[in-house]
Design an enzyme around this catalytic site. Structure first.
Site, mmCIF file in Angstrom:
data_model
loop_
_atom_site.group_PDB
_atom_site.id
_atom_site.type_symbol
_atom_site.label_atom_id
_atom_site.label_comp_id
_atom_site.label_asym_id
_atom_site.label_seq_id
_atom_site.Cartn_x
_atom_site.Cartn_y
_atom_site.Cartn_z
ATOM 1 N N ASN A 42 81.292 -17.420 -4.484
ATOM 2 C CA ASN A 42 80.225 -16.666 -5.154
ATOM 3 C C ASN A 42 79.097 -17.560 -5.657
ATOM 4 O OD1 ASN A 42 79.171 -14.304 -6.946
ATOM 5 N ND2 ASN A 42 79.633 -15.922 -8.418
ATOM 6 N N ASP A 94 92.662 -26.580 -6.703
ATOM 7 C CA ASP A 94 92.534 -25.131 -6.929
ATOM 8 C C ASP A 94 93.045 -24.357 -5.715
ATOM 9 O OD1 ASP A 94 91.497 -25.416 -9.458
ATOM 10 O OD2 ASP A 94 89.422 -25.505 -8.764
HETATM 11 P P1 NAP Z 1 88.822 -25.023 1.237
HETATM 12 O O1 NAP Z 1 87.739 -24.622 2.167
HETATM 13 O O2 NAP Z 1 89.781 -26.098 1.638
HETATM 14 O O3 NAP Z 1 88.222 -25.474 -0.213
HETATM 15 C C1 NAP Z 1 87.243 -24.783 -0.849
HETATM 16 C C2 NAP Z 1 86.852 -25.506 -2.162
HETATM 17 O O4 NAP Z 1 86.764 -24.507 -3.175
HETATM 18 C C3 NAP Z 1 87.825 -26.571 -2.656
HETATM 19 O O5 NAP Z 1 87.067 -27.685 -3.113
HETATM 20 C C4 NAP Z 1 88.524 -25.894 -3.800
HETATM 21 O O6 NAP Z 1 88.931 -26.780 -4.828
HETATM 22 C C5 NAP Z 1 87.400 -25.025 -4.336
HETATM 23 N N1 NAP Z 1 87.809 -23.887 -5.167
HETATM 24 C C6 NAP Z 1 88.838 -23.016 -4.968
HETATM 25 N N2 NAP Z 1 88.858 -22.105 -5.961
HETATM 26 C C7 NAP Z 1 87.840 -22.436 -6.800
HETATM 27 C C8 NAP Z 1 87.364 -21.866 -8.003
HETATM 28 N N3 NAP Z 1 87.922 -20.779 -8.536
HETATM 29 N N4 NAP Z 1 86.278 -22.431 -8.582
HETATM 30 C C9 NAP Z 1 85.676 -23.522 -8.048
HETATM 31 N N5 NAP Z 1 86.085 -24.106 -6.907
HETATM 32 C C10 NAP Z 1 87.162 -23.559 -6.308
HETATM 33 O O7 NAP Z 1 89.655 -23.715 0.921
HETATM 34 P P2 NAP Z 1 90.833 -23.467 -0.074
HETATM 35 O O8 NAP Z 1 91.139 -24.720 -0.839
HETATM 36 O O9 NAP Z 1 91.931 -22.766 0.632
HETATM 37 O O10 NAP Z 1 90.131 -22.423 -1.068
HETATM 38 C C11 NAP Z 1 89.745 -21.146 -0.627
HETATM 39 C C12 NAP Z 1 88.481 -20.855 -1.364
HETATM 40 O O11 NAP Z 1 87.410 -21.558 -0.734
HETATM 41 C C13 NAP Z 1 88.043 -19.424 -1.311
HETATM 42 O O12 NAP Z 1 88.705 -18.648 -2.298
HETATM 43 C C14 NAP Z 1 86.547 -19.538 -1.547
HETATM 44 O O13 NAP Z 1 86.195 -19.328 -2.877
HETATM 45 C C15 NAP Z 1 86.219 -20.966 -1.180
HETATM 46 N N6 NAP Z 1 85.183 -20.970 -0.152
HETATM 47 C C16 NAP Z 1 83.951 -21.409 -0.495
HETATM 48 C C17 NAP Z 1 82.909 -21.361 0.407
HETATM 49 C C18 NAP Z 1 81.555 -21.820 -0.030
HETATM 50 O O14 NAP Z 1 81.402 -22.160 -1.205
HETATM 51 N N7 NAP Z 1 80.572 -21.819 0.855
HETATM 52 C C19 NAP Z 1 83.119 -20.871 1.704
HETATM 53 C C20 NAP Z 1 84.390 -20.438 2.034
HETATM 54 C C21 NAP Z 1 85.422 -20.477 1.087
HETATM 55 P P3 NAP Z 1 90.124 -27.852 -4.660
HETATM 56 O O15 NAP Z 1 89.529 -28.989 -3.889
HETATM 57 O O16 NAP Z 1 90.473 -28.204 -6.063
HETATM 58 O O17 NAP Z 1 91.263 -27.192 -3.932
#
Ligand code: NAP
Length: 265
Positions: A162, A45
């Protein structure tokens, strides 16, 4: 059809990208890195987020399709061993186009207004101290926030950051934004609702900086730091992201498989 492939950069994703180009050439698909009609993301993603932002200025003219090289994703539904089938369908079939909402974020800074869009979410955090901000909804004071930060998600992003904050999972056919708090401080001066809030398409919220502060802003995986933010307007964008569906990919099946572990038949 013109296409571009964006891969995650790991060995398997790069191999699949090379294989995709060979299969696509044999089927008459034309590689066009500058002005594609279809953007094929190979990885996860996160790769789709990168693919989106590298073609964000063309978002109304392109569609995305995702191949996953790890676990089933929210944006990536094709498996590595299905590449040939995907290329065949891209060459022969007319996909169903599903269009999901994007968030629009307008920054008001000392340099004027600048606009960003996000597929998953926009986040705002204090760099040196807690974030202090007034939150208005539809130009009226809603709450005074002090805490780690604020996350404004699209329905597609409702399963990402979220969800980790206890926000609701929202079907991406609903045009809305969800505001979730990160560790808000609640006392007599700063008081917030505590639960996340969902805004419909015709509403907007303004986050107004209430002190001189260095702020970190993220738009999906991209981030910037600024000290001159006056306010930030968040709304549902008039633009949408389009996904090409060559076969059904029901949202609730993905939620079930990703978070509850029941296999999708
Ligand atoms: P990352 O830190 O390398 O990965 C974040 C994780 O979020 C990965 O496992 C990614 O899936 C998953 N993800 C991305 N979009 C998603 C969605 N719409 N629904 C469910 N899971 C999703 O960062 P990145 O890969 O560049 O992604 C950036 C995203 O990380 C941001 O948009 C934010 O939503 C998320 N994030 C989450 C947190 C948290 O949950 N505490 C904190 C910071 C950021 P894949 O392994 O398939 O790439």
């Amino acid at each position: 059809m013109n296409y571009v492939v964006i891969d995650r950069g790991d060995k398997l994703s790069k191999q699949l990208a090379a294989q995709f180009h060979i299969l696509a050439a044999a089927r008459g698909l034309v590689r066009n890195d500058e002005r594609p009609q279809m953007v094929v993301s190979i990885g996860g993603d996160g790769t789709l987020l990168q693919a989106f932002h590298s073609h964000a200025d063309q978002v109304e003219d392109i569609a995305f399709v995702g191949v996953h090289t790890g676990h089933l994703g929210f944006f990536a539904d094709w498996k590595a061993d299905e590449l040939e089938e995907l290329v065949r369908m891209m060459a022969e079939d007319e996909p169903k186009i599903v269009r999901y909402p994007l968030a629009e974020i307008v920054l008001d800074t000392s340099e004027g207004l600048s606009t960003y869009i996000a597929v998953n979410e926009f986040t705002l955090k204090g760099v040196d101290n807690t974030l202090v901000a007034q939150i208005d909804i539809n130009d009226e004071l809603f709450e005074m926030f002090r805490g780690d930060g604020i996350v404004v998600s699209t329905p597609s992003g409702s399963t990402a950051y979220n969800k980790s904050l206890g926000g609701a999972v929202i079907h991406p056919s609903i045009d809305c934004l969800q505001i979730a708090e990160i560790a808000s401080i609640n006392n007599r001066v700063y008081r917030t609702l505590g639960s996340s809030v969902v805004l419909p398409q015709h509403h907007h919220c303004d986050i107004i900086s209430r002190k001189d502060q260095r702020l970190q802003l993220t738009f999906d995986h991209l981030n910037i730091t600024r000290s001159d933010i006056r306010s930030i307007r968040c709304s549902v964008s008039a633009r949408k992201i389009s996904f090409a569906r060559y076969r059904p990919f029901p949202f609730w099946n993905r939620v079930r498989e990703a978070f509850l572990g029941y296999e999708v038949k």
